[in-house]
Design an enzyme around this catalytic site. Structure first.
Site, PDB file in Angstrom:
ATOM      1  N   LYS A 223       5.860  -5.809  -1.924  1.00  0.00           N
ATOM      2  CA  LYS A 223       5.699  -7.304  -1.201  1.00  0.00           C
ATOM      3  C   LYS A 223       5.604  -8.687  -2.086  1.00  0.00           C
ATOM      4  O   LYS A 223       6.380  -8.123  -2.651  1.00  0.00           O
ATOM      5  CB  LYS A 223       4.034  -7.471  -1.520  1.00  0.00           C
ATOM      6  CG  LYS A 223       3.086  -6.310  -0.660  1.00  0.00           C
ATOM      7  CD  LYS A 223       1.580  -6.865   0.120  1.00  0.00           C
ATOM      8  CE  LYS A 223       0.954  -6.101   0.997  1.00  0.00           C
ATOM      9  NZ  LYS A 223       0.101  -5.374   1.011  1.00  0.00           N
ATOM     10  N   ARG A 263      -0.180   2.632  -0.662  1.00  0.00           N
ATOM     11  CA  ARG A 263       0.325   2.766  -0.066  1.00  0.00           C
ATOM     12  C   ARG A 263       1.967   2.338   0.443  1.00  0.00           C
ATOM     13  O   ARG A 263       2.331   1.333  -0.524  1.00  0.00           O
ATOM     14  CB  ARG A 263      -0.630   1.683   1.466  1.00  0.00           C
ATOM     15  CG  ARG A 263       0.124   2.002   2.135  1.00  0.00           C
ATOM     16  CD  ARG A 263      -0.648   0.319   3.414  1.00  0.00           C
ATOM     17  NE  ARG A 263      -0.454   0.442   4.395  1.00  0.00           N
ATOM     18  CZ  ARG A 263       0.380  -0.435   5.140  1.00  0.00           C
ATOM     19  NH1 ARG A 263       1.399  -1.184   4.760  1.00  0.00           N
ATOM     20  NH2 ARG A 263       0.870  -0.314   6.202  1.00  0.00           N
TER      21      ARG A 263
HETATM   22  N1  PMM Z   1      -0.503  -4.128   3.769  1.00  0.00           N
HETATM   23  C1  PMM Z   1       0.396  -4.542   5.146  1.00  0.00           C
HETATM   24  C2  PMM Z   1      -0.224  -3.771   6.125  1.00  0.00           C
HETATM   25  N2  PMM Z   1      -1.240  -2.643   6.017  1.00  0.00           N
HETATM   26  N3  PMM Z   1      -3.429  -2.332   4.638  1.00  0.00           N
HETATM   27  C3  PMM Z   1      -3.952  -2.059   3.576  1.00  0.00           C
HETATM   28  N4  PMM Z   1      -4.863  -1.201   3.973  1.00  0.00           N
HETATM   29  N5  PMM Z   1      -3.440  -2.799   2.376  1.00  0.00           N
HETATM   30  C4  PMM Z   1      -3.213  -3.317   2.181  1.00  0.00           C
HETATM   31  O1  PMM Z   1      -1.951  -4.643   1.675  1.00  0.00           O
HETATM   32  C5  PMM Z   1      -1.423  -3.733   3.730  1.00  0.00           C
HETATM   33  C6  PMM Z   1      -2.285  -2.780   4.868  1.00  0.00           C
HETATM   34  C7  PMM Z   1       1.129  -5.607   5.240  1.00  0.00           C
HETATM   35  O2  PMM Z   1       2.763  -4.706   4.292  1.00  0.00           O
HETATM   36  P1  PMM Z   1       3.479  -4.022   5.658  1.00  0.00           P
HETATM   37  O3  PMM Z   1       4.076  -5.457   6.149  1.00  0.00           O
HETATM   38  O4  PMM Z   1       4.284  -4.260   4.330  1.00  0.00           O
HETATM   39  O5  PMM Z   1       3.502  -2.809   6.030  1.00  0.00           O
END
Ligand code: PMM
Length: 287
Positions: A223, A263
Site C-alpha cells: 500500500k 492479506r
Molecule cells: N484492500 C484492498 C482490497 N481488499 N480487503 C480487506 N479486507 N482489507 C483491505 O485493506 C483491502 C481489501 C485494496 O488493495 P489491493 O488493490 O492491493 O488488493
C-alpha cells in the site's frame, strides 16, 4: 497470543496468524492491475498462492484503488464466479472480495467460504441479509465511502479512536442484521480514507482494535504508506511490486500484535514471517 488472535466460526483454527493471498481479477488494480485478468491466469495464480502457503485465497473483481470507478455487476460476476468455482474445486479455501450481495451470493454458491466486503456492508443494503442467510464469515472493514473520492474523507482528530468507534458501530449493525458475532472479522481498512500517518498509527495500535473482541485482518500489502516509508531521498516511492519485503515485515509485526490474518499479494515471504512470529510466540514462556 492465540487467545488474542481469536477464532472465526466456520473456519479452521490456525495456530498462527493466517495468510490470505490476493487474486485481483481486474485490469486496473492498485498494485497488480491487469496481471491476473483472464480466468485461466487468475486460477493459476490462486493455486500458486495456495501452494506457497496461503490459507485463504481472496478473489476480487473490482479495483478499490484510490480514484477507481465502479465496475458493473455483470462484469464483476463474469470476472469472479468462474475463478472462485475453479479454485474451490481444486481444494483452495476461497474468500470473495466484493461490495455486491449478488456477487457474494454467487461466489458462496460456487464454493467461497468467507465474504470480504471492504464497505462492511454499507455499499449494498442487500449484503448483510445475504451473508446472514449464507451463514459464512464476514469481514467488516473500516470504510467511509467509495474509492472515487475517499481520500477527501481522510480526516480524523484521533484516527485510532474514530476507526475503533466506527467499526464498533458497523459490527453492531451487521449483528442486528443477522450475522452471527462469532463469524465477524474486523479490518482497519489501511489506505481507505486514510493517509500514510493514519495507516501507521493504526498499525501502532492494533491492540486498541483488538479490544473490539473480534479477530483482526490486516491488509497492508504494497500500500501507499509503504511507498512513503520506502521513498528515496527525493521522495519518490518504489513501485508497488517492489514493496513485498516491507509487506512481509508488516506481516511479522502484525502477527506479533495478535492479528488473526494478513492479506498479501506475494505469499511466500509472509508465510515465512508468520511462522517466525509463531515460533517466537511459542518461546515466550521459555527461559
Ligand atoms: N484492500 C484492498 C482490497 N481488499 N480487503 C480487506 N479486507 N482489507 C483491505 O485493506 C483491502 C481489501 C485494496 O488493495 P489491493 O488493490 O492491493 O488488493
Amino acid at each position: 497470543m492465540s487467545t488474542l488472535r481469536g477464532r472465526v466460526a466456520g473456519l479452521p483454527e490456525w495456530d498462527r496468524c493466517a495468510v490470505m493471498g490476493v487474486v485481483n481479477v481486474t485490469p486496473d488494480s492498485f498494485s497488480d492491475g491487469g496481471r491476473w485478468f483472464d480466468t485461466g491466469t487468475a486460477v493459476k495464480r490462486g493455486l500458486a498462492l495456495a501452494e506457497a502457503g496461503a490459507d485463504l485465497v481472496d478473489v476480487g473483481g473490482e479495483s478499490t484503488r484510490p480514484g477507481a470507478l465502479r465496475v458493473d455487476e455483470a462484469e464483476e460476476l463474469r470476472r469472479v464466479v468462474p475463478v472462485v468455482r475453479a479454485l474451490a474445486a481444486e481444494g483452495a479455501r476461497v474468500s470473495v472480495d466484493t461490495m455486491r450481495a449478488s456477487v457474494a451470493e454467487r461466489a458462496v454458491e460456487a464454493g467461497a467460504v468467507l465474504v470480504n466486503d471492504v464497505s462492511g456492508g454499507l455499499a449494498d443494503p442487500a449484503m448483510v441479509p445475504a451473508v446472514a442467510a449464507a451463514g459464512v464469515p464476514f469481514v467488516v472493514m473500516h470504510w467511509r465511502g467509495f474509492s472515487r473520492d475517499m481520500n477527501s474523507r481522510a480526516r480524523y482528530d484521533d484516527v485510532v479512536a474514530e476507526v475503533r468507534e466506527e467499526l464498533r458501530r458497523r459490527m453492531d449493525a451487521v449483528v442486528a442484521g443477522g450475522i452471527a458475532p462469532e463469524r465477524i472479522v474486523i479490518d482497519p481498512g489501511l489506505g481507505f480514507a486514510k493517509d500514510a500517518e493514519h495507516d501507521l498509527s493504526l498499525l501502532a495500535h492494533l491492540g486498541a482494535l483488538r479490544e473490539l473482541g473480534r479477530p483482526l485482518l490486516v491488509a497492508a500489502s504494497r500500500k501507499r504508506f509503504l511507498g512513503r516509508v520506502l521513498a528515496d531521498a527525493d521522495g519518490s516511492p518504489p513501485p508497488a511490486r517492489e514493496r513485498d519485503a516491507a509487506t512481509a515485515a508488516v506481516s511479522a509485526l502484525a502477527a506479533r500484535e495478535g492479528a488473526w490474518a494478513v492479506r498479501v499479494h506475494e505469499v511466500r515471504a509472509t508465510a515465512d514471517a508468520v511462522r517466525v512470529a509463531r515460533a517466537i510466540e511459542g518461546a515466550e514462556g521459555a527461559e
